[in-house]
Design a protein around this motif. Structure first.
Motif, short mmCIF file in Angstrom:
data_model
loop_
_atom_site.label_atom_id
_atom_site.label_comp_id
_atom_site.label_asym_id
_atom_site.label_seq_id
_atom_site.Cartn_x
_atom_site.Cartn_y
_atom_site.Cartn_z
N SER A 87 0.89 -1.17 0.00
CA SER A 87 0.00 0.00 0.00
C SER A 87 0.92 1.21 0.00
O SER A 87 2.08 1.13 0.41
N ILE A 89 0.68 3.85 1.79
CA ILE A 89 0.47 4.64 3.00
C ILE A 89 1.66 5.55 3.34
O ILE A 89 1.48 6.73 3.61
N LYS A 92 2.10 8.26 0.89
CA LYS A 92 1.05 9.28 1.01
C LYS A 92 1.42 10.33 2.05
O LYS A 92 1.13 11.51 1.88
N ARG A 110 -0.33 -8.02 -2.61
CA ARG A 110 -0.18 -8.62 -1.28
C ARG A 110 -0.28 -10.13 -1.45
O ARG A 110 -1.37 -10.63 -1.75
N GLN A 128 -6.83 -0.10 -4.93
CA GLN A 128 -7.58 0.75 -4.02
C GLN A 128 -7.40 2.21 -4.45
O GLN A 128 -6.35 2.57 -4.98
N ASP A 130 -6.60 5.37 -2.92
CA ASP A 130 -5.95 5.71 -1.66
C ASP A 130 -5.92 7.24 -1.57
O ASP A 130 -5.36 7.89 -2.46
N TYR A 220 1.48 2.97 11.73
CA TYR A 220 1.26 4.31 11.17
C TYR A 220 -0.08 4.94 11.54
O TYR A 220 -0.28 6.13 11.37
N SER A 247 -10.18 1.00 4.80
CA SER A 247 -9.48 1.15 6.08
C SER A 247 -8.71 2.46 6.02
O SER A 247 -8.27 2.88 4.95
N GLY A 248 -8.58 3.09 7.17
CA GLY A 248 -7.88 4.37 7.19
C GLY A 248 -7.72 4.88 8.59
O GLY A 248 -8.04 4.18 9.56
N GLY A 291 -8.16 4.13 2.22
CA GLY A 291 -8.18 3.51 0.90
C GLY A 291 -9.46 2.71 0.74
O GLY A 291 -9.89 2.01 1.67
N1 ASN Z 1 -4.99 2.58 2.43
C1 ASN Z 1 -4.90 2.32 3.84
C2 ASN Z 1 -4.89 3.63 4.60
O1 ASN Z 1 -4.92 4.68 4.00
C3 ASN Z 1 -3.66 1.55 4.19
C4 ASN Z 1 -3.71 0.13 3.66
O2 ASN Z 1 -4.19 -0.14 2.60
N2 ASN Z 1 -3.16 -0.80 4.42
O3 ASN Z 1 -4.88 3.59 5.81
#
Ligand code: ASN
Length: 322
Positions: A87, A89, A92, A110, A128, A130, A220, A247-248, A291
């Motif tokens: 990802s 993350i 970002k 994954r 995703q 994101d 994180y 999830s976020g 995401g």
């Molecule tokens: N996209 C997720 C997030 O922004 C992170 C993930 O996919 N593991 O938290």
């Protein structure tokens, strides 16, 4: 795992039969049509809110450590060790310093274990959207993603009424704000083990699951300073048993705190040297984001049994593919 035991678990695929299925089974045409609209609709909402779309990172020395068992997809190139992106993350957190609101249509690899083959929710290569916002709270993320989901459902129902009637005639357009439940509340109501699944089965609209316990997520997502046993993070759960959609969370950005969280999770700091150097230099700032899985969104909209029906060339854990 030995080579032989891996081979005995693998589900082989006949390439010609698979291509014929793409041509003969209408679900692939219907699902990819709807999926194309999902991508356009989410982009439309984020673009209207002045997000900047960035290109995906597909390989990097730094990626999401993930919180569950999986195989690594790594290679070495001119003395640097790369991983295929699990990802974006950590990227970002840096990108959001350049533009305050960003999103990426991000392919993630994954290498999940084969017990996920029939979960209906897992592909080992998925996409995703994101997104991340600087100096934002999780409430800000809820507001935007609720708009994106509502706009998408409305658009699909309007544009493809026959497809929705055929696959998911009971699909409701959710209303804002979506309900929020803490993990603690869900566990009290549905038990310690399958609370997410049972809550999803009992719901008829998507809901936010908030305050995930500290040890259940990666380093994180931000620890709540007022209640250190929970995180300022969330999942969005689809109704009707379709489970996790998004999830976020809000993010950790302070070096000492990141290091503390890595130690708690047994995440080796040496693997995140460059990321930690940026954090130590005090460059990172508070942000929040999430995401949304595109294949899972398509699966829910069409009430399909498996995400592998939502795209061509799907990569299902434990199965051969093209
Ligand atoms: N996209 C997720 C997030 O922004 C992170 C993930 O996919 N593991 O938290």
């Amino acid at each position: 795992m030995t080579k032989k035991s891996v081979e005995s678990m693998v589900r082989k695929v006949d390439t010609v039969e698979l291509v014929k299925e793409y041509l003969e089974n209408p679900v692939f045409k219907d699902a990819t049509l709807v999926q194309s609209e999902i991508l356009k609709s989410i982009r439309h909402v984020l673009d209207e809110k002045e997000f900047v779309e960035l290109l995906p990172v597909t390989v990097s020395p730094i990626t999401d450590p993930l919180n569950h068992p999986h195989f690594e997809a790594e290679f070495e190139y001119y003395g640097q060790k790369y991983s295929v992106t699990k990802s974006m993350i950590l990227h970002k957190q840096v990108a959001v310093l350049v533009h305050k609101k960003i999103y990426i249509v991000s392919p993630n690899v994954r290498l999940e274990t084969e017990d996920k083959m029939d979960s209906g929710r897992h592909l080992f290569d998925f996409v995703q959207i994101d997104m991340e916002m600087l100096e934002a709270s999780r409430e800000d993320v809820f507001d935007i993603m609720e708009d994106a989901i509502i706009h998408t459902i409305k658009t699909i129902k309007k544009k493809y009424p026959d497809i929705i009637r055929k696959y998911h005639p009971s699909l409701k357009t959710p209303s804002k704000p979506f309900k929020r439940y803490t993990v603690k509340e869900l566990k009290e109501k549905y038990g310690e083990r399958d609370y997410e699944k049972i809550a999803s089965l009992n719901a008829d609209e998507p809901f936010w699951m908030i305050d995930i316990p500290l040890m259940d997520r990666e380093f994180y997502d931000k620890q709540d300073p007022k209640r250190p046993d929970v995180l300022l993070d969330f999942d969005l759960i689809y109704p009707e048993g379709f489970e996790e959609a998004i999830s976020g969370g809000e993010r950790e950005h302070e070096y000492e705190q990141i290091l503390k969280r890595m130690k708690l999770k047994n995440t080796p700091p040496e693997q995140f040297e460059d990321y930690l150097a940026v954090a130590k230099a005090g460059i990172l700032r508070h942000s929040a984001g999430c995401g949304i899985g595109i294949e899972r969104f398509t699966r829910w909209v069409l009430a399909l049994d498996h995400v592998e029906k939502t795209r061509l060339f799907a990569k299902t854990p434990g199965k051969h593919s093209i």
